[in-house]
Enzyme design. Structure first.
Site, short mmCIF file in Angstrom:
data_model
loop_
_atom_site.label_atom_id
_atom_site.label_comp_id
_atom_site.label_asym_id
_atom_site.label_seq_id
_atom_site.Cartn_x
_atom_site.Cartn_y
_atom_site.Cartn_z
N SER A 11 -2.44 0.84 -4.25
CA SER A 11 -3.01 1.97 -3.51
C SER A 11 -4.41 2.28 -4.03
O SER A 11 -4.67 2.16 -5.22
CB SER A 11 -2.14 3.21 -3.69
OG SER A 11 -2.77 4.34 -3.14
N ALA A 12 -5.28 2.70 -3.11
CA ALA A 12 -6.63 3.10 -3.50
C ALA A 12 -6.65 4.55 -4.00
O ALA A 12 -7.68 5.06 -4.42
CB ALA A 12 -7.57 2.97 -2.31
N LYS A 68 -11.01 -1.22 -1.71
CA LYS A 68 -10.77 -1.89 -0.43
C LYS A 68 -11.95 -1.63 0.50
O LYS A 68 -12.45 -0.51 0.48
CB LYS A 68 -9.47 -1.34 0.21
CG LYS A 68 -8.22 -1.57 -0.64
CD LYS A 68 -7.02 -0.81 -0.06
CE LYS A 68 -5.84 -0.86 -1.01
NZ LYS A 68 -4.68 -0.08 -0.54
N GLU A 77 0.03 -3.45 4.53
CA GLU A 77 -1.03 -2.45 4.71
C GLU A 77 -1.02 -1.83 6.10
O GLU A 77 -0.72 -2.50 7.09
CB GLU A 77 -2.39 -3.12 4.54
CG GLU A 77 -2.96 -3.03 3.14
CD GLU A 77 -3.51 -1.65 2.80
OE1 GLU A 77 -3.52 -0.76 3.68
OE2 GLU A 77 -3.92 -1.46 1.65
N ASP A 78 -1.42 -0.56 6.19
CA ASP A 78 -1.56 0.09 7.50
C ASP A 78 -3.03 0.25 7.88
O ASP A 78 -3.33 0.71 8.98
CB ASP A 78 -0.92 1.49 7.48
CG ASP A 78 -1.67 2.45 6.58
OD1 ASP A 78 -1.98 2.05 5.43
OD2 ASP A 78 -1.97 3.57 7.01
N THR A 91 1.77 10.11 3.93
CA THR A 91 0.66 10.85 3.32
C THR A 91 -0.68 10.53 4.00
O THR A 91 -1.63 11.30 3.84
CB THR A 91 0.56 10.53 1.81
OG1 THR A 91 0.88 9.15 1.63
CG2 THR A 91 1.49 11.39 1.00
N ASP A 98 0.88 -1.16 0.00
CA ASP A 98 0.00 0.00 0.00
C ASP A 98 0.93 1.22 0.00
O ASP A 98 2.14 1.09 0.27
CB ASP A 98 -0.87 -0.05 1.26
CG ASP A 98 -1.65 1.22 1.47
OD1 ASP A 98 -2.29 1.70 0.51
OD2 ASP A 98 -1.64 1.76 2.61
N LEU A 99 0.43 2.38 -0.29
CA LEU A 99 1.28 3.59 -0.35
C LEU A 99 1.13 4.46 0.90
O LEU A 99 2.02 4.55 1.74
CB LEU A 99 0.91 4.39 -1.61
CG LEU A 99 1.57 5.75 -1.78
CD1 LEU A 99 3.09 5.63 -1.92
CD2 LEU A 99 0.99 6.47 -3.00
N ASP A 100 -0.06 5.09 1.02
CA ASP A 100 -0.28 6.06 2.09
C ASP A 100 -0.20 5.37 3.47
O ASP A 100 -1.00 4.47 3.75
CB ASP A 100 -1.66 6.70 1.95
CG ASP A 100 -1.85 7.40 0.60
OD1 ASP A 100 -0.97 8.20 0.24
OD2 ASP A 100 -2.86 7.13 -0.08
N LYS A 123 -9.10 5.07 6.61
CA LYS A 123 -7.81 4.66 6.03
C LYS A 123 -8.02 3.57 5.00
O LYS A 123 -8.68 2.57 5.27
CB LYS A 123 -6.85 4.17 7.12
CG LYS A 123 -6.21 5.28 7.90
CD LYS A 123 -5.15 4.71 8.83
CE LYS A 123 -4.52 5.80 9.68
NZ LYS A 123 -3.64 5.22 10.72
#
Ligand code: G6P
Ligand code: MG
Length: 214
Positions: free
Chosen positions: A114-115, A145, A169-170, A17, A9-11, A45
């Site tokens: 990423s979403a 997601k 993932e966070d 971010t 995942d990114l953020d 999130k």
């Protein structure tokens, strides 16, 4: 299990971010006369833009016109883009580049799931776009997601079966998406929050790649 790819995942996983999304959504909520705490933010999130606004409105028991809804989305994104305008490679979380280097040295593929419709812009700003073997496109998947779609599309893009991939993932919704894709789920954050994850590390930098590969 032999892991052939790490799908990130990114953020909130590769860079902070997630904090900027929180700040911008909090401003949206305040504009609507609603409170919005960090705890409220946990539910947003990993959730896409439309879904996030809907969660804020639902929690405040508010309804808005279609036009207002679109305006709120546009304003939030404008604010978010202002907040991330100055991000650069220094905004990568510590340990991310080392982790990528270890994966590459071992021939493990690297994907991005990423979403965010801003993901391509963000990875470009972070200077890591070229390090991915495949970057998923949030705009092209049917369900966001916690549905597995984005993780499945990245596995496909990498030419791998989902079982060969591990997701990082966070977000609660993100971990659900990884599990729904039948992948091994690595959570970044708190065990008490990411209850569905197979393993949880407090930060991305503390992720034990060797342990995950053995
Ligand atoms: C990620 C973030 C969410 C964000 C979503 C959509 O999943 O975790 O907080 O709402 O992307 O981002 P976007 O940049 O498309 O509004
Ligand atoms: Mg995230």
């Amino acid at each position: 299990m032999t892991v052939k790819a790490f799908i990130f995942d990114l953020d909130g996983v590769l860079t902070d971010t997630a904090e900027f999304h929180f700040i911008a959504w909090q401003a949206t909520a305040h504009h609507l006369g609603l409170e919005f705490t960090r705890e409220d933010n946990e539910a947003l999130k990993g959730v896409d833009r439309v879904g996030s606004l809907q969660l804020i409105l639902d929690k405040g028991k508010l309804t808005v016109s279609e036009e207002q809804f679109e305006q709120l989305l546009a304003d939030k994104n404008k604010h978010y883009l202002e907040l991330i305008n100055d991000i650069n490679p220094g905004n990568l979380f510590p340990g991310v580049l080392d982790c990528f280097a270890v994966l590459k040295a071992k021939g493990i593929k690297i994907g991005l799931a990423s979403a965010s419709k801003n993901a391509a812009f963000v990875v470009d700003k972070l200077g890591i776009a070229d390090l991915f073997d495949f970057i998923g496109d949030a705009a092209s998947v049917a369900n966001s997601k916690p549905a597995p779609d984005i993780f499945l599309s990245v596995a496909q893009g990498l030419g791998l079966a989902p079982e060969d991939c591990l997701g990082v993932e966070d977000a609660v919704a993100g971990v659900s998406a990884i599990k729904a894709a039948a992948m091994y789920a690595v959570g970044i954050g708190e065990k008490s929050v990411l209850t569905q994850a197979d393993i949880v590390f407090p930060t991305t930098g503390e992720m034990d790649v060797q342990q995950l590969l053995s």
